[in-house]
Design a protein around this motif. Sequence first.
Motif, mmCIF file in Angstrom:
data_model
loop_
_atom_site.group_PDB
_atom_site.id
_atom_site.type_symbol
_atom_site.label_atom_id
_atom_site.label_comp_id
_atom_site.label_asym_id
_atom_site.label_seq_id
_atom_site.Cartn_x
_atom_site.Cartn_y
_atom_site.Cartn_z
ATOM 1 N N GLN A 1 -4.369 5.527 1.946
ATOM 2 C CA GLN A 1 -3.022 5.904 2.361
ATOM 3 C C GLN A 1 -2.080 5.736 1.167
ATOM 4 N N GLN A 3 1.349 5.076 -0.475
ATOM 5 C CA GLN A 3 2.614 4.443 -0.141
ATOM 6 C C GLN A 3 3.201 3.782 -1.374
ATOM 7 N N TYR A 116 7.093 10.903 -1.638
ATOM 8 C CA TYR A 116 6.701 9.633 -1.043
ATOM 9 C C TYR A 116 7.808 8.609 -1.235
#
Length: 127
Positions: A1, A3, A116
Amino acid sequence: QLQLVESGGGLVQPGGSLRLSCAPSGFTLDYRAIGWFRQAPGMEREGVSCISSSTGTTNYGDSVKGRVTISRDNAKNTVYLQMNSLKPEDTAVYYCAAVPWDGGIICPLRGSLYDYWGQGTQVTVSS
């Protein structure tokens, strides 16, 4: 993921300093622009600074020029925002964000261009 994780926020007196960190997780800084943005209650999001990880070129918002320095440590996969001479009006939640960037032109301070985002870290400047 994929992040981003910010850290380093806190309470500081006017005139003080803080260093914020932004560490991507799940991707590297290569060929990306990393930006710092802030948003105070009731205010629009404001671009603070950004850096191209490939070339090191930087960009600063007018309200922080001369007081803020952005830097990157590619070995640590981390971007830093050193803030000095802090003022009460610097109080806000500070976010870092990333976007693919080849470094050919100066990185943008428009948040809508970034893909992001981190969760933010609170900076409070108060006596």
